[in-house]
Design a protein around this motif. Structure first.
Motif, PDB file in Angstrom:
ATOM      1  N   SER A  50      70.455  13.050   9.089  1.00 13.31           N
ATOM      2  CA  SER A  50      70.915  13.276   7.365  1.00 13.31           C
ATOM      3  C   SER A  50      70.178  12.507   6.452  1.00 13.31           C
ATOM      4  N   PRO A  51      70.431  12.593   5.240  1.00  9.51           N
ATOM      5  CA  PRO A  51      69.939  11.979   4.018  1.00  9.51           C
ATOM      6  C   PRO A  51      69.892  10.183   4.553  1.00  9.51           C
ATOM      7  N   THR A  52      68.872   9.541   4.129  1.00  5.20           N
ATOM      8  CA  THR A  52      69.469   8.018   4.457  1.00  5.20           C
ATOM      9  C   THR A  52      68.883   7.353   3.208  1.00  5.20           C
ATOM     10  N   PRO A  53      68.868   6.196   2.972  1.00  4.26           N
ATOM     11  CA  PRO A  53      67.768   5.324   2.012  1.00  4.26           C
ATOM     12  C   PRO A  53      66.338   5.472   2.393  1.00  4.26           C
ATOM     13  N   GLU A  54      66.197   5.321   3.727  1.00  2.00           N
ATOM     14  CA  GLU A  54      64.754   6.223   4.149  1.00  2.00           C
ATOM     15  C   GLU A  54      64.092   6.758   4.101  1.00  2.00           C
ATOM     16  N   HIS A  55      63.945   8.142   4.109  1.00  2.00           N
ATOM     17  CA  HIS A  55      64.422   9.260   3.947  1.00  2.00           C
ATOM     18  C   HIS A  55      65.437  10.304   3.014  1.00  2.00           C
ATOM     19  N   LEU A  56      65.193  10.385   2.074  1.00  2.00           N
ATOM     20  CA  LEU A  56      66.332  10.798   0.741  1.00  2.00           C
ATOM     21  C   LEU A  56      66.425  12.004   1.220  1.00  2.00           C
ATOM     22  N   LEU A  57      66.257  13.321   1.324  1.00  2.00           N
ATOM     23  CA  LEU A  57      66.261  14.003   2.159  1.00  2.00           C
ATOM     24  C   LEU A  57      66.828  14.589   3.860  1.00  2.00           C
ATOM     25  N   GLY A  58      66.832  13.828   5.040  1.00  2.00           N
ATOM     26  CA  GLY A  58      66.666  13.871   5.476  1.00  2.00           C
ATOM     27  C   GLY A  58      65.362  14.504   6.171  1.00  2.00           C
ATOM     28  N   CYS A  59      64.749  14.215   7.787  1.00  9.64           N
ATOM     29  CA  CYS A  59      64.076  15.150   8.770  1.00  9.64           C
ATOM     30  C   CYS A  59      64.426  16.520   9.121  1.00  9.64           C
ATOM     31  N   ASP A  65      59.478  14.188   7.940  1.00 11.64           N
ATOM     32  CA  ASP A  65      60.142  13.950   6.502  1.00 11.64           C
ATOM     33  C   ASP A  65      60.472  14.993   5.629  1.00 11.64           C
ATOM     34  N   ILE A  66      61.525  16.053   5.308  1.00  5.63           N
ATOM     35  CA  ILE A  66      61.214  16.437   3.986  1.00  5.63           C
ATOM     36  C   ILE A  66      61.574  16.341   2.524  1.00  5.63           C
ATOM     37  N   LEU A  67      61.123  15.368   1.936  1.00  6.11           N
ATOM     38  CA  LEU A  67      61.180  14.899   0.651  1.00  6.11           C
ATOM     39  C   LEU A  67      59.631  15.294   0.235  1.00  6.11           C
TER      40      LEU A  67
END
Length: 274
Positions: A50-59, A65-67
């Protein structure tokens, strides 16, 4: 005069579409610097995270990384669409010039070719050409360009036929201008307006076609990030993380719609100039 100025002023929708295109182009051109991670960087510990500060849009399923993949996907989409449009525009315009100016056998052969290509739905034609040439970015661009040839041939041919008997063209003959000069210095520049409008709208159509082919698995190779491939991969996990398919799908819709809106406005402006 008042009505003319009102028509020339872009609507709020056109302005919004232009802003979307600016964002899209900036993201595509600077994806390497804007993306927080490499698009192919795999981390199985982050599968469908799910989205996290490290991976803003999740994986995604492979922990990518989706972003980052969205940004690099924009680069893939822009390069593929613009190249395909440029190829079809140049080749189609040249064929349209020859058909409209010389007529006769050249016109007949080019028209039969155009009708044969138009008889096959463009997506089916691009899919068949892509499968025949193999799955690669180059073959996809060639297939998309080939499927778009008829629109430029017909537009330029019609324009040339309406211009070639004009007074200024006859004057060019009288003063001894060569046929190549008449074609490329006098006729083609006066035929370019509808070509520009068509090319602008066709970029959106190429993006949609590329996404459709990538979704079907015959477009961009899987190792290259592309929005259509992302939608195809994410569709299988809608119940787990719907953003995997929704985000690239939304990017496709916004970008294609924006190109269409800006192309329509540009067409209105060029018609007003006449």
């Amino acid at each position: 005069m008042g009505n003319q100025l009102k028509k020339e002023r872009p609507s709020w929708l056109t302005v919004a579409a232009a802003q979307v295109l600016i964002i899209f182009i900036v993201c595509a051109l600077f994806a390497k610097w804007l993306a927080p991670y490499e698009p192919a960087e795999v981390d199985f510990a982050l599968q469908l995270a799910s989205p996290t500060p490290e991976h803003l849009l999740g994986c995604d399923l492979l922990g990518r990384d989706i972003l980052s993949r969205l940004l690099h996907g924009a680069q893939t989409v822009l390069f593929t669409a613009v190249t395909a449009v440029a190829l079809s525009c140049v080749a189609g315009s040249l064929l349209g010039l020859l058909a409209g100016y010389f007529g006769g056998v050249a016109d007949g052969v080019i028209l039969r070719f155009t009708e044969a290509v138009m008889a096959i739905p463009s997506l089916v034609l691009a899919m068949g050409a892509g499968m025949a040439l193999g799955q690669s970015r180059g073959s996809l661009m060639a297939a998309l360009a080939f499927s778009a040839l008829p629109s430029y041939i017909r537009i330029v041919r019609g324009q040339v036929k309406s211009i070639r008997n004009s007074a200024f063209i006859q004057s060019a003959y009288v003063i001894g201008c060569s046929e190549s000069r008449i074609l490329f210095k006098h006729i083609f520049p006066n035929s370019i307006s509808p070509v520009i409008v068509t090319a602008t709208s066709n970029i959106g159509a190429m993006i949609l076609a590329e996404a459709s082919l990538s979704y079907l698995g015959v477009g961009i190779p899987p190792e290259i990030p592309a929005w259509g491939t992302m939608v195809s991969e994410g569709f299988q996990y809608l119940d787990v993380n719907p953003m995997l398919a929704v985000l690239p799908g939304l990017a496709i819709v916004l970008t294609v719609s924006s190109f269409s809106i800006v192309g329509d406005w540009l067409g209105d402006c060029l018609r007003l100039e006449k």
